[in-house]
Design a protein around this motif. Structure first.
Motif, PDB file in Angstrom:
ATOM      1  N   ASP A 112      -8.466   3.638  -0.899  1.00 54.71           N
ATOM      2  CA  ASP A 112      -8.505   1.963  -0.687  1.00 54.71           C
ATOM      3  C   ASP A 112      -9.350   1.639   0.602  1.00 54.71           C
ATOM      4  OD1 ASP A 112      -5.651   2.335  -2.449  1.00 54.71           O
ATOM      5  OD2 ASP A 112      -4.439   2.555  -0.764  1.00 54.71           O
TER       6      ASP A 112
ATOM      7  N   LYS B 225       6.298   6.250  -6.703  1.00 59.32           N
ATOM      8  CA  LYS B 225       5.569   4.947  -5.600  1.00 59.32           C
ATOM      9  C   LYS B 225       4.804   4.598  -6.356  1.00 59.32           C
ATOM     10  CE  LYS B 225       3.105   9.261  -6.707  1.00 59.32           C
ATOM     11  NZ  LYS B 225       2.216  10.128  -6.584  1.00 59.32           N
ATOM     12  N   VAL B 226       3.317   3.796  -5.015  1.00 58.96           N
ATOM     13  CA  VAL B 226       2.859   2.938  -5.237  1.00 58.96           C
ATOM     14  C   VAL B 226       1.341   2.478  -5.966  1.00 58.96           C
ATOM     15  CG1 VAL B 226       1.920   0.565  -4.852  1.00 58.96           C
ATOM     16  CG2 VAL B 226       4.439   1.073  -4.164  1.00 58.96           C
ATOM     17  N   GLU B 227       0.175   2.676  -5.234  1.00 63.92           N
ATOM     18  CA  GLU B 227      -0.971   3.088  -5.391  1.00 63.92           C
ATOM     19  C   GLU B 227      -0.990   3.945  -6.454  1.00 63.92           C
ATOM     20  OE1 GLU B 227      -3.739   3.096  -5.205  1.00 63.92           O
ATOM     21  OE2 GLU B 227      -2.346   1.453  -4.234  1.00 63.92           O
ATOM     22  N   GLY B 228      -2.298   3.726  -7.179  1.00 60.45           N
ATOM     23  CA  GLY B 228      -2.760   4.619  -8.323  1.00 60.45           C
ATOM     24  C   GLY B 228      -4.440   5.016  -7.764  1.00 60.45           C
TER      25      GLY B 228
ATOM     26  N   GLN C  35      12.385  -5.527 -13.409  1.00 61.48           N
ATOM     27  CA  GLN C  35      11.917  -4.540 -12.430  1.00 61.48           C
ATOM     28  C   GLN C  35      12.458  -3.178 -12.753  1.00 61.48           C
ATOM     29  OE1 GLN C  35      12.157  -7.277 -11.522  1.00 61.48           O
ATOM     30  NE2 GLN C  35      12.890  -8.251  -9.618  1.00 61.48           N
TER      31      GLN C  35
ATOM     32  N   ASP D 135      12.628  -0.531 -11.537  1.00 60.89           N
ATOM     33  CA  ASP D 135      12.205   0.909 -12.924  1.00 60.89           C
ATOM     34  C   ASP D 135      11.673   1.253 -12.317  1.00 60.89           C
ATOM     35  OD1 ASP D 135      10.644  -0.258 -10.377  1.00 60.89           O
ATOM     36  OD2 ASP D 135       8.479  -0.755 -11.606  1.00 60.89           O
TER      37      ASP D 135
ATOM     38  N   MET E  82       0.935  -1.292   0.176  1.00 59.04           N
ATOM     39  CA  MET E  82       0.084   0.327   0.179  1.00 59.04           C
ATOM     40  C   MET E  82       0.735   1.190  -0.015  1.00 59.04           C
ATOM     41  SD  MET E  82      -0.929  -1.036   3.298  1.00 59.04           S
ATOM     42  CE  MET E  82      -1.257  -2.859   3.068  1.00 59.04           C
ATOM     43  N   VAL E  83       1.923   1.378   1.196  1.00 56.68           N
ATOM     44  CA  VAL E  83       2.857   2.150   0.533  1.00 56.68           C
ATOM     45  C   VAL E  83       2.172   3.349   0.986  1.00 56.68           C
ATOM     46  CG1 VAL E  83       4.883   3.459  -0.896  1.00 56.68           C
ATOM     47  CG2 VAL E  83       4.582   1.104  -0.737  1.00 56.68           C
TER      48      VAL E  83
END
Lengths: 135, 135
Positions: free
Chosen positions: B12, B132-135, B126, B128, B1-2
């Motif tokens: 979320d 961050k993570v969530e979108g 990866q 990459d 989740m970050v």
DNA sequence: CTGATCTACAACCATTTGGTTGTAGAATAG
DNA sequence: CTATTCTACAACCAAATGGTTGTAGATCAG
């Protein structure tokens, strides 16, 4: 749900597992990641603050739900997306959508009728006499 | 989740609750029922072998997930479907589908290229450096 | 061979989930 | 008014979830 005779049983548990797998932000993120790129389990673990074992468990949950598959490559385990699970979930929600639209159509029909002396309320109570229940 | 910064947080949890609500056969059955017909809480409870309180809890879970709403009528509480939640879940799965198709297109593009000496493997590891993570 | 890396899995823990029973308040029926 | 019905909610319980640490087997690098 209705387990009328057979067959639905396993499918129900399968669907439970599917939605359960989606019901976690980390797991949804993993699905997104492995759909786009290529990740080993440890490659995924590096992305999150939790422990390697925790990520390993999340991958296992996704695997049991047929949303993901692992493929051994050397000492790594490559996690790849399995589109089947996703499609199943989508189709199921589509079914609900269809039911919803049918209901909307039915109501529209009722409203379009030539007002047959009945009250305004939809009046579709239970007492449906459906065979069985079980969930 | 970050939890990159803000904003995604509530969404979320909302999505977690949505899929969690769907991850139970009895609850999916309730959603289907109240989409088609009209049921009070006890009307629903009569359909299942479990206790009234158990069904009450299932309805509460669906309510927190915005899949269902209750409306008081006399001493009864009528449970009705809330289409918004269902639509949200559908849209989310559609997003995943879109990502998947984009990936398929990308791979098709790679295969369609004039074979630029590279190896056959897709080679999108990866590393990459994604923000961050969530979108 | 030795050491580092990747994975699997067990054991443990706190919290949530899905179920139960029991109690109590509101609205309806007679 | 009294009895019944419908609901809400608390307390409790077993099992599942989501996390941890620790141990051990494979595979790769030097």
């Amino acid at each position: 749900m209705v387990v009328d005779q057979l067959g639905t049983q396993l499918r129900d548990e399968e669907i439970d597992r599917l939605f359960q797998a989606f019901a976690d932000t980390t797991r949804r993120d993993i699905v997104r990641r492995v759909t786009v790129g290529e990740y080993s389990v440890s490659g995924l673990a590096a992305l999150y603050t939790m422990s390697f074992a925790a990520v390993q468990k999340h991958v296992a949950v996704l695997e049991r739900a047929s949303l993901v598959a692992k493929e051994k490559r050397g000492r790594e385990q490559i996690v790849r997306a399995n589109h089947d699970g996703l499609q199943k979930a989508r189709r199921l929600l589509d079914e609900y959508e269809i039911i919803w639209r049918q209901r909307a159509d039915r109501i529209a029909d009722l409203l379009a009728e030539t007002a047959p002396a009945g009250p305004g309320r939809t009046h579709e109570n239970q007492q449906d006499g459906n065979r069985k229940v079980e969930g």
